[in-house]
Scaffold this motif. Sequence first.
Motif, PDB file in Angstrom:
ATOM      1  N   GLN A  50      37.316 -56.199  14.711  1.00 46.81           N
ATOM      2  CA  GLN A  50      38.160 -55.006  14.630  1.00 46.81           C
ATOM      3  C   GLN A  50      39.316 -55.031  15.624  1.00 46.81           C
ATOM      4  O   GLN A  50      40.342 -54.388  15.398  1.00 46.81           O
ATOM      5  N   ASP A  51      39.164 -55.760  16.732  1.00 47.48           N
ATOM      6  CA  ASP A  51      40.250 -55.841  17.709  1.00 47.48           C
ATOM      7  C   ASP A  51      41.246 -56.948  17.371  1.00 47.48           C
ATOM      8  O   ASP A  51      42.178 -57.203  18.130  1.00 47.48           O
ATOM      9  N   GLY A  52      41.040 -57.613  16.220  1.00 46.88           N
ATOM     10  CA  GLY A  52      41.956 -58.655  15.784  1.00 46.88           C
ATOM     11  C   GLY A  52      41.528 -60.059  16.153  1.00 46.88           C
ATOM     12  O   GLY A  52      42.097 -61.036  15.648  1.00 46.88           O
ATOM     13  N   ASP A  53      40.546 -60.199  17.040  1.00 48.59           N
ATOM     14  CA  ASP A  53      40.046 -61.530  17.389  1.00 48.59           C
ATOM     15  C   ASP A  53      39.455 -62.207  16.154  1.00 48.59           C
ATOM     16  O   ASP A  53      38.827 -61.548  15.307  1.00 48.59           O
ATOM     17  N   THR A  54      39.650 -63.507  16.068  1.00 49.88           N
ATOM     18  CA  THR A  54      39.171 -64.264  14.911  1.00 49.88           C
ATOM     19  C   THR A  54      38.374 -65.475  15.385  1.00 49.88           C
ATOM     20  O   THR A  54      38.842 -66.235  16.233  1.00 49.88           O
ATOM     21  N   ASP A  55      37.164 -65.633  14.858  1.00 52.16           N
ATOM     22  CA  ASP A  55      36.312 -66.783  15.161  1.00 52.16           C
ATOM     23  C   ASP A  55      36.176 -67.639  13.911  1.00 52.16           C
ATOM     24  O   ASP A  55      35.938 -67.119  12.814  1.00 52.16           O
ATOM     25  N   VAL A  56      36.317 -68.948  14.085  1.00 55.97           N
ATOM     26  CA  VAL A  56      36.222 -69.884  12.963  1.00 55.97           C
ATOM     27  C   VAL A  56      35.055 -70.833  13.216  1.00 55.97           C
ATOM     28  O   VAL A  56      34.928 -71.404  14.306  1.00 55.97           O
ATOM     29  N   PHE A  57      34.214 -70.998  12.199  1.00 58.64           N
ATOM     30  CA  PHE A  57      33.045 -71.867  12.295  1.00 58.64           C
ATOM     31  C   PHE A  57      33.058 -72.872  11.148  1.00 58.64           C
ATOM     32  O   PHE A  57      33.345 -72.510   9.997  1.00 58.64           O
TER      33      PHE A  57
END
Length: 212
Positions: free
Chosen positions: A188-195
């Motif tokens: 929701q804060d815009g952070d993006t995690d890629v796995f």
Amino acid sequence: MSFIKKIFGSEPKQRAVTQVKDLQINDMISMSDSFGLPSLIRDQQFQVTAINCYEFEHKVQTEWVLSGQSDIELYLSLEVDDKTYLKFSLKIADNDVETLFDLEQFSTVFDEPGNAVLDRLDNSELTLDWSDISYQQQAYAQVGYFHRKDNRNSQLSAYEGKDSGEQFELYTLYNQDENKGIDIEVWQDGDTDVFLTLFRPVTDIVDMYPGS
């Protein structure tokens, strides 16, 4: 002997671990030496250092955080379909994403209706053995909640608030054989995690035993 046992009591029976779904914190797993596994996993031992869960509309998925000889954490879950598979997830950094994919093409994952195709450009040292040449999008903006708790022995809140978990949107792609994938979590804060994800038979875990 039975009289002595009655006085002093018998030794407590040690917990046995025979199924992945029963893993607890500090338990250990030993992996197969199969060449189908990335070198980061092949013939390695891992300890469960944390247990989290992902809550979706129709399912809750337990996640075991694994630590081994390297400083890289891996994430293990169970993918249950007609059969049950091990799902290993490797979190990658922005520079790994830039090496793997054209960023303009990568951004199409977030375009409706969610039919993106990603073609690999190259591998970084970390992503070698984990990636495939092409991926097709399968999930678009699926709403989920991440809980830093074990859903097997903790009740998840059905209401919004401090116990409702951290909300995110999930974007998922798979390769042609659906044995490798990409999970993208947008918070929701815009952070993006890629796995990068890898699906393997449960027999790739050759031993499990309880931690101290």
